[in-house]
Design a protein around this motif. Structure first.
Motif, PDB file in Angstrom:
ATOM      1  N   PHE A 123       0.806  -1.223   0.000  1.00  0.00           N
ATOM      2  CA  PHE A 123       0.000   0.000   0.000  1.00  0.00           C
ATOM      3  C   PHE A 123       0.840   1.273   0.000  1.00  0.00           C
ATOM      4  CE2 PHE A 123       0.748  -1.962   4.068  1.00  0.00           C
ATOM      5  CZ  PHE A 123       1.509  -0.977   4.671  1.00  0.00           C
ATOM      6  N   LEU A 176      10.930   9.613  12.127  1.00  0.00           N
ATOM      7  CA  LEU A 176      11.549   8.933  10.993  1.00  0.00           C
ATOM      8  C   LEU A 176      10.469   8.121  10.298  1.00  0.00           C
ATOM      9  CD1 LEU A 176      14.168   9.573  12.845  1.00  0.00           C
ATOM     10  CD2 LEU A 176      15.249   8.078  11.182  1.00  0.00           C
ATOM     11  N   MET A 177       9.633   8.872   9.591  1.00  0.00           N
ATOM     12  CA  MET A 177       8.481   8.275   8.918  1.00  0.00           C
ATOM     13  C   MET A 177       8.447   8.663   7.446  1.00  0.00           C
ATOM     14  SD  MET A 177       5.392   8.652  11.641  1.00  0.00           S
ATOM     15  CE  MET A 177       5.532   8.069  13.338  1.00  0.00           C
ATOM     16  N   GLY A 219      11.785   5.032   3.306  1.00  0.00           N
ATOM     17  CA  GLY A 219      12.739   4.052   3.796  1.00  0.00           C
ATOM     18  C   GLY A 219      12.354   3.411   5.110  1.00  0.00           C
ATOM     19  N   PRO A 260      13.878   2.846   8.597  1.00  0.00           N
ATOM     20  CA  PRO A 260      15.017   3.318   9.391  1.00  0.00           C
ATOM     21  C   PRO A 260      15.832   2.183  10.005  1.00  0.00           C
ATOM     22  CG  PRO A 260      12.926   4.267  10.197  1.00  0.00           C
ATOM     23  CD  PRO A 260      12.599   3.441   9.001  1.00  0.00           C
ATOM     24  N   THR A 306       8.950   1.766  12.455  1.00  0.00           N
ATOM     25  CA  THR A 306       9.460   0.572  11.769  1.00  0.00           C
ATOM     26  C   THR A 306       8.328  -0.325  11.301  1.00  0.00           C
ATOM     27  OG1 THR A 306      10.866  -1.394  11.959  1.00  0.00           O
ATOM     28  CG2 THR A 306       9.732  -0.688  13.964  1.00  0.00           C
ATOM     29  N   SER A 313       4.479   0.026  12.350  1.00  0.00           N
ATOM     30  CA  SER A 313       3.457  -0.036  11.309  1.00  0.00           C
ATOM     31  C   SER A 313       2.819  -1.416  11.340  1.00  0.00           C
ATOM     32  CB  SER A 313       4.100   0.225   9.945  1.00  0.00           C
ATOM     33  OG  SER A 313       4.650   1.523   9.936  1.00  0.00           O
ATOM     34  N   HIS A 325      -0.978  -2.440  10.561  1.00  0.00           N
ATOM     35  CA  HIS A 325      -1.790  -2.554   9.334  1.00  0.00           C
ATOM     36  C   HIS A 325      -2.595  -3.835   9.158  1.00  0.00           C
ATOM     37  CE1 HIS A 325       0.126   1.129   8.290  1.00  0.00           C
ATOM     38  NE2 HIS A 325       1.293   0.585   8.006  1.00  0.00           N
ATOM     39  N   GLU A 374       0.758   2.202  14.045  1.00  0.00           N
ATOM     40  CA  GLU A 374       0.164   2.881  12.890  1.00  0.00           C
ATOM     41  C   GLU A 374      -0.659   1.862  12.116  1.00  0.00           C
ATOM     42  OE1 GLU A 374       4.360   3.849  12.392  1.00  0.00           O
ATOM     43  OE2 GLU A 374       3.630   5.572  11.243  1.00  0.00           O
ATOM     44  N   PHE A 402      -6.154   5.677   4.537  1.00  0.00           N
ATOM     45  CA  PHE A 402      -5.247   5.338   3.442  1.00  0.00           C
ATOM     46  C   PHE A 402      -5.101   6.512   2.482  1.00  0.00           C
ATOM     47  CE2 PHE A 402      -4.825   3.908  -0.990  1.00  0.00           C
ATOM     48  CZ  PHE A 402      -3.567   3.344  -0.917  1.00  0.00           C
ATOM     49  N   GLY A 417       2.903   7.599   3.176  1.00  0.00           N
ATOM     50  CA  GLY A 417       2.826   6.623   2.097  1.00  0.00           C
ATOM     51  C   GLY A 417       2.827   7.221   0.709  1.00  0.00           C
TER      52      GLY A 417
HETATM   53  N1  SAH Z   1       9.334   1.995   6.998  1.00  0.00           N
HETATM   54  C1  SAH Z   1       8.895   2.628   8.215  1.00  0.00           C
HETATM   55  C2  SAH Z   1       8.809   4.131   8.083  1.00  0.00           C
HETATM   56  C3  SAH Z   1       7.746   4.631   7.142  1.00  0.00           C
HETATM   57  S1  SAH Z   1       6.594   5.521   8.073  1.00  0.00           S
HETATM   58  C4  SAH Z   1       7.566   2.029   8.642  1.00  0.00           C
HETATM   59  O1  SAH Z   1       7.050   1.205   7.919  1.00  0.00           O
HETATM   60  O2  SAH Z   1       7.072   2.335   9.720  1.00  0.00           O
HETATM   61  C5  SAH Z   1       5.297   5.775   6.975  1.00  0.00           C
HETATM   62  C6  SAH Z   1       3.994   5.313   7.549  1.00  0.00           C
HETATM   63  O3  SAH Z   1       2.948   5.503   6.572  1.00  0.00           O
HETATM   64  C7  SAH Z   1       4.030   3.845   7.842  1.00  0.00           C
HETATM   65  O4  SAH Z   1       3.229   3.553   8.954  1.00  0.00           O
HETATM   66  C8  SAH Z   1       3.414   3.281   6.600  1.00  0.00           C
HETATM   67  O5  SAH Z   1       2.947   1.982   6.787  1.00  0.00           O
HETATM   68  C9  SAH Z   1       2.302   4.266   6.350  1.00  0.00           C
HETATM   69  N2  SAH Z   1       1.822   4.243   4.974  1.00  0.00           N
HETATM   70  C10 SAH Z   1       2.459   3.758   3.894  1.00  0.00           C
HETATM   71  N3  SAH Z   1       1.706   3.911   2.797  1.00  0.00           N
HETATM   72  C11 SAH Z   1       0.560   4.495   3.207  1.00  0.00           C
HETATM   73  C12 SAH Z   1      -0.589   4.963   2.520  1.00  0.00           C
HETATM   74  N4  SAH Z   1      -0.690   4.845   1.196  1.00  0.00           N
HETATM   75  N5  SAH Z   1      -1.569   5.532   3.240  1.00  0.00           N
HETATM   76  C13 SAH Z   1      -1.426   5.696   4.573  1.00  0.00           C
HETATM   77  N6  SAH Z   1      -0.357   5.301   5.265  1.00  0.00           N
HETATM   78  C14 SAH Z   1       0.638   4.715   4.590  1.00  0.00           C
END
Ligand code: SAH
Length: 372
Positions: free
Chosen positions: A116, A167-168, A171, A173, A204, A225, A227, A268, A301, A346
């Motif tokens: 996503f 750190l969001m 990448g 982190p 993360t 994260s 989900h 998250e 989303f 995202g």
């Molecule tokens: N790789 C790390 C840092 C990224 S943080 C991590 O996964 O936590 C970015 C956040 O946005 C993460 O929680 C990620 O899952 C979320 N994210 C990614 N794509 C998204 C989208 N299309 N809509 C909403 N949240 C999203």
């Protein structure tokens, strides 16, 4: 030539020692660079002239170069930053009442390929250097006019324009552990930004061994994260779950909390229409996280071209959140910020010279749309 943005205080002190200089020079130069936003050795007036000349010949202060600066209708500001080799990453400043948050990238692209996420679709090029990570904070401070500026009315309670760092950005982190920890140390250092551990958050996708290392080496606030409430769905949405499944992840969260500056983990959870947003999913989350002190951050989303997913309707998010709240879990719904300039969670895509095969599986036109 070394880039002094790459060093934390210990690294800088070691470097000065190699030059035959006293360690207090490291503190002095650290303060000039990070507190004053100075990138010119010649301007470091309390450093001996001869040393200034030496530094000028031997080192540089090289922040990432802004390619684009976009301001959203809601005040969110997004910078596209050149990191060389045809790669660019994004940093986002989110002003809110009482605080200002900078969202920072840690890699050019991302190797995790969550279904996503726009960043994942661009593939992966490389880890950022510590100076490229903390350099985003250095630069944002400068561009926001915050470096060594007198306190202003509209500043947050912390007296700083940027009070929080997350750190969001692009990448994972914890897949760039050493560089990220060095950058974190600079963010926390009183000779540099002096941010509190509670106001710096690493997010993360769940690299559990690195969560344990972070807990030992540099505990800061943690976001995970999540989900999905079960392995079958999470495997599908986040391939990393096949390596570190939910049972391990929950255990790693509990271990992290033993040393964390906050007494909860933030989960998250992107609300994706018809995928992970049913009442049953919410109840399963309650069961999954029973033993982990946590808060939920529900993220509607954020769409990007050809994602194949849609945002859950508002009523669905409300109902989902109510189930969590009824069971005693604090759940907030993230207000989408910067969506009009593709700066929301995202949506960060920057420019990535993909080294994996992944981006090739997407049509070129789609990559251009994501990157635009
Ligand atoms: N790789 C790390 C840092 C990224 S943080 C991590 O996964 O936590 C970015 C956040 O946005 C993460 O929680 C990620 O899952 C979320 N994210 C990614 N794509 C998204 C989208 N299309 N809509 C909403 N949240 C999203």
């Amino acid at each position: 030539m070394p880039n002094l943005l790459d060093y934390d205080l210990a690294g800088l002190a070691a470097w000065f020692e190699e030059l035959g200089e006293k360690p207090f020079r490291a503190r002095q130069v650290m303060r000039w660079i990070h507190r004053e936003g100075c990138d010119d050795f010649g301007a470091m007036t309390d450093v001996a002239k001869s040393l200034r000349a030496k530094l000028d010949a031997l080192a540089e202060i090289r922040p990432p170069v802004p390619l684009r600066d976009t301001v959203s209708g809601d005040g969110t500001r997004k910078w596209l930053l050149d990191v060389g080799g045809g790669n660019a990453v994004e940093a986002v400043f989110i002003p809110e009442a009482g605080r200002g948050t900078l969202c920072v990238s840690s890699q050019a692209g991302c190797a995790l390929d969550c279904a996503f996420c726009a960043t994942g679709k661009q593939g992966f090029n490389r880890n950022l250097e510590a100076g490229e990570i903390v350099g985003q904070l250095w630069l944002a401070n400068k561009l926001l006019g915050a470096a060594s500026a007198p306190a202003r009315e509209d500043e947050n309670d912390n007296g700083r324009v940027i009070s929080n760092v997350v750190l969001m950005g692009m990448g994972e982190p914890l897949a760039n552990f050493d560089k990220v920890v060095t950058a974190l140390r600079v963010m926390l250092d009183d000779h540099a930004y002096g941010l509190s551990r509670r106001r710096v958050t690493v997010s993360t996708a769940g690299v559990t061994p690195a969560m344990d290392r972070l807990r030992e080496e540099c505990p800061v606030a943690l976001a995970v994260s999540l989900h999905a409430p079960d392995d079958a769905l999470r495997d599908r949405l986040m391939p990393i779950n096949r390596k570190y499944p939910l049972h391990d992840l929950m255990a790693a969260c509990r271990r992290y909390l033993e040393r964390a500056p906050r007494d909860f983990v933030t989960f998250e959870y992107a609300m994706i229409d018809g995928i992970n947003d049913s009442d049953a999913h919410a109840r399963a989350l309650v069961a999954l996280t029973r033993d982990v002190p946590c808060k939920f951050n529900l993220i509607p989303f954020n769409p990007f071209p050809h994602s194949g997913f849609a945002r859950s309707p508002v009523d669905r998010i409300r109902r989902f959140s109510a189930i969590l709240l009824d069971s005693g879990i604090i759940a907030t719904t993230r207000r989408t910020r910067g969506g009009d300039v593709a700066a929301a969670c995202g949506q960060l895509a920057g420019q990535v010279r993909d080294k994996t095969r992944r981006a090739r599986t997407y049509p070129l036109q789609m990559m251009e749309e994501i990157g635009s």
